[in-house]
Scaffold this active site. Sequence first.
Site, PDB file in Angstrom:
ATOM      1  N   ASN A 159       0.844  -1.196   0.000  1.00  0.00           N
ATOM      2  CA  ASN A 159       0.000   0.000   0.000  1.00  0.00           C
ATOM      3  C   ASN A 159       0.878   1.244   0.000  1.00  0.00           C
ATOM      4  O   ASN A 159       2.110   1.137   0.044  1.00  0.00           O
ATOM      5  CB  ASN A 159      -0.975  -0.030   1.183  1.00  0.00           C
ATOM      6  N   ASP A 213      -5.830  -9.011  12.963  1.00  0.00           N
ATOM      7  CA  ASP A 213      -5.915  -7.575  13.283  1.00  0.00           C
ATOM      8  C   ASP A 213      -5.063  -7.337  14.533  1.00  0.00           C
ATOM      9  O   ASP A 213      -5.455  -7.685  15.651  1.00  0.00           O
ATOM     10  CB  ASP A 213      -7.373  -7.161  13.518  1.00  0.00           C
ATOM     11  N   ILE A 214      -3.898  -6.749  14.333  1.00  0.00           N
ATOM     12  CA  ILE A 214      -2.905  -6.619  15.414  1.00  0.00           C
ATOM     13  C   ILE A 214      -3.430  -5.676  16.499  1.00  0.00           C
ATOM     14  O   ILE A 214      -3.349  -5.963  17.694  1.00  0.00           O
ATOM     15  CB  ILE A 214      -1.559  -6.110  14.845  1.00  0.00           C
ATOM     16  N   PHE A 251      -4.948   3.964  14.564  1.00  0.00           N
ATOM     17  CA  PHE A 251      -5.137   4.947  13.514  1.00  0.00           C
ATOM     18  C   PHE A 251      -6.325   4.497  12.667  1.00  0.00           C
ATOM     19  O   PHE A 251      -6.637   3.313  12.628  1.00  0.00           O
ATOM     20  CB  PHE A 251      -3.878   5.061  12.637  1.00  0.00           C
ATOM     21  N   LYS A 260     -14.962   2.567  14.571  1.00  0.00           N
ATOM     22  CA  LYS A 260     -13.763   1.715  14.533  1.00  0.00           C
ATOM     23  C   LYS A 260     -13.127   1.612  15.925  1.00  0.00           C
ATOM     24  O   LYS A 260     -12.648   0.561  16.327  1.00  0.00           O
ATOM     25  CB  LYS A 260     -12.759   2.301  13.533  1.00  0.00           C
TER      26      LYS A 260
HETATM   27  N1  CTP Z   1      -4.533  -2.608  11.989  1.00  0.00           N
HETATM   28  C1  CTP Z   1      -3.839  -3.660  12.536  1.00  0.00           C
HETATM   29  N2  CTP Z   1      -3.870  -4.888  11.931  1.00  0.00           N
HETATM   30  C2  CTP Z   1      -4.593  -5.086  10.813  1.00  0.00           C
HETATM   31  C3  CTP Z   1      -5.305  -4.017  10.236  1.00  0.00           C
HETATM   32  C4  CTP Z   1      -5.265  -2.779  10.847  1.00  0.00           C
HETATM   33  O1  CTP Z   1      -3.177  -3.483  13.563  1.00  0.00           O
HETATM   34  N3  CTP Z   1      -4.594  -6.291  10.254  1.00  0.00           N
HETATM   35  C5  CTP Z   1      -4.534  -1.312  12.679  1.00  0.00           C
HETATM   36  C6  CTP Z   1      -3.831  -0.193  11.963  1.00  0.00           C
HETATM   37  O2  CTP Z   1      -2.461  -0.107  12.336  1.00  0.00           O
HETATM   38  C7  CTP Z   1      -4.618   1.011  12.450  1.00  0.00           C
HETATM   39  C8  CTP Z   1      -6.015   0.472  12.672  1.00  0.00           C
HETATM   40  O3  CTP Z   1      -5.859  -0.929  12.801  1.00  0.00           O
HETATM   41  O4  CTP Z   1      -4.150   1.464  13.697  1.00  0.00           O
HETATM   42  C9  CTP Z   1      -7.026   0.765  11.652  1.00  0.00           C
HETATM   43  O5  CTP Z   1      -6.567   0.463  10.367  1.00  0.00           O
HETATM   44  P1  CTP Z   1      -7.515   0.698   9.111  1.00  0.00           P
HETATM   45  O6  CTP Z   1      -6.833   0.169   7.900  1.00  0.00           O
HETATM   46  O7  CTP Z   1      -8.016   2.103   9.087  1.00  0.00           O
HETATM   47  O8  CTP Z   1      -8.766  -0.175   9.530  1.00  0.00           O
HETATM   48  P2  CTP Z   1      -9.262  -1.565   9.072  1.00  0.00           P
HETATM   49  O9  CTP Z   1      -9.405  -2.443  10.257  1.00  0.00           O
HETATM   50  O10 CTP Z   1      -8.436  -2.072   7.967  1.00  0.00           O
HETATM   51  O11 CTP Z   1     -10.736  -1.195   8.588  1.00  0.00           O
HETATM   52  P3  CTP Z   1     -11.246  -0.723   7.156  1.00  0.00           P
HETATM   53  O12 CTP Z   1     -10.170  -1.106   6.160  1.00  0.00           O
HETATM   54  O13 CTP Z   1     -12.498  -1.487   6.999  1.00  0.00           O
HETATM   55  O14 CTP Z   1     -11.469   0.743   7.264  1.00  0.00           O
END
Ligand code: CTP
Length: 397
Positions: free
Chosen positions: A208, A304-305, A323, A337
């Site tokens: 990304n 999802d960490i 974030f 979120k």
């Molecule tokens: N994050 C994480 N692990 C993941 C995905 C996201 O730790 N597998 C964390 C990111 O570091 C950030 C937060 O979750 O702090 C939100 O990330 P974002 O991409 O905005 O959210 P998503 O869970 O991916 O939701 P969406 O894509 O549906 O908006």
Amino acid sequence: MLAGKRILLIIGGGIAAFKSLELIRRLREQGATVTPVLTRAAEEFVTPLSASALAAEKVYRDLFDLTDEAEMGHIELSRAADLIVVAPATADLMARMAGGLANDLATTLLLATDKPVLIAPAMNVRMWEHPATQRNLATLLGDGIAIIGPNEGDMACGEYGPGRMAEPDEIVGAVSGALAQGPLAGRHVLVTSGPTHEPIDPVRYIANRSSGAQGTAIARALAARGAHVTFVTGPADVPPPAGVDVIRVATAAEMLEAVQQALPADCAVFAAAVADWRVSTASASKIKKKKGALPVLEFAENPDILAHVAGMKRGRPALVVGFAAETDDVAANATAKRLRKGCDWIVANDVSPETGIMGGDENAVTLITPDGSDDWPRMSKDQVANRLAGLIAEALG
Ligand code: CTP
């Protein structure tokens, strides 16, 4: 990070002494003044001339030199520094320190000082694991001496195990930690940053647009307030900040593993743009182009960490900050979120292409906490980082 700090660097006689020359360079890059002291054995590995040329300072080698009235006395030399670093700290040097010997200049300075001491041990794995060395280590830790490393790995002697001296960058991080002052001194903060790369095959991956700039700025701002920062970063465009422990990863799975290893922490900030999916059909060999046949990729969801750490029953950081990268209904989506992920705060930003935020130098964020939301004006990523680090310091008290 170390501007105006004076480091007395005692170089012991081990093969790792060559890394101490690089350490001198790294410490000076951070603004420190480095005065090298070489033991007799160290001179078998590096020359006083190299140490002195890199430090741009006189090198001290002999206790009896210092009895000359024209010279600085050993008491003065041992106290003129802000910190004494012993790198490499050999088994012999550690034993003499633990025993309180003063039979050469290095040990005399260590006995005479009233300043903090940091050691970076380096020796053969069996010497490190020997009960005598472990006893000496316990004595030194009991005396309040700080330690960095040793790391596990291949050794110059051909064996494998703990005993390798910490890398110069890690030692610089420990030096900053040992000298840290500020509201976050003594606190451990974990920061994730950058994109992840999810492999399709050995040469292709899904990524990304995250540059890692905001996460890097946050780690720097936290370290500047005295925090011990563990910085877990994907393959970012910007170099990691100085004075933090850097753990490099590529995939989301590796990032989760590194985060779990780095805990416990007082606070965790998840600024990484983690890929939501990985290719479940990733190929171990390069996918060849076949006429008329397009490859089909299948995906699996990544862990999802943030949600994992925020939901920990035991050992959860006191403050978990996520974030939210959004393109529509920023505040509403980010508020939902925050609740969904179970974190304490969310820093939301609009990453629509027209904002130029992703990959740019500026950010416009909304901070969402249990008390509501606060729109910050558009400012540089460094300013966002400083404001956030200030709030974290306040929250951790
Ligand atoms: N994050 C994480 N692990 C993941 C995905 C996201 O730790 N597998 C964390 C990111 O570091 C950030 C937060 O979750 O702090 C939100 O990330 P974002 O991409 O905005 O959210 P998503 O869970 O991916 O939701 P969406 O894509 O549906 O908006």
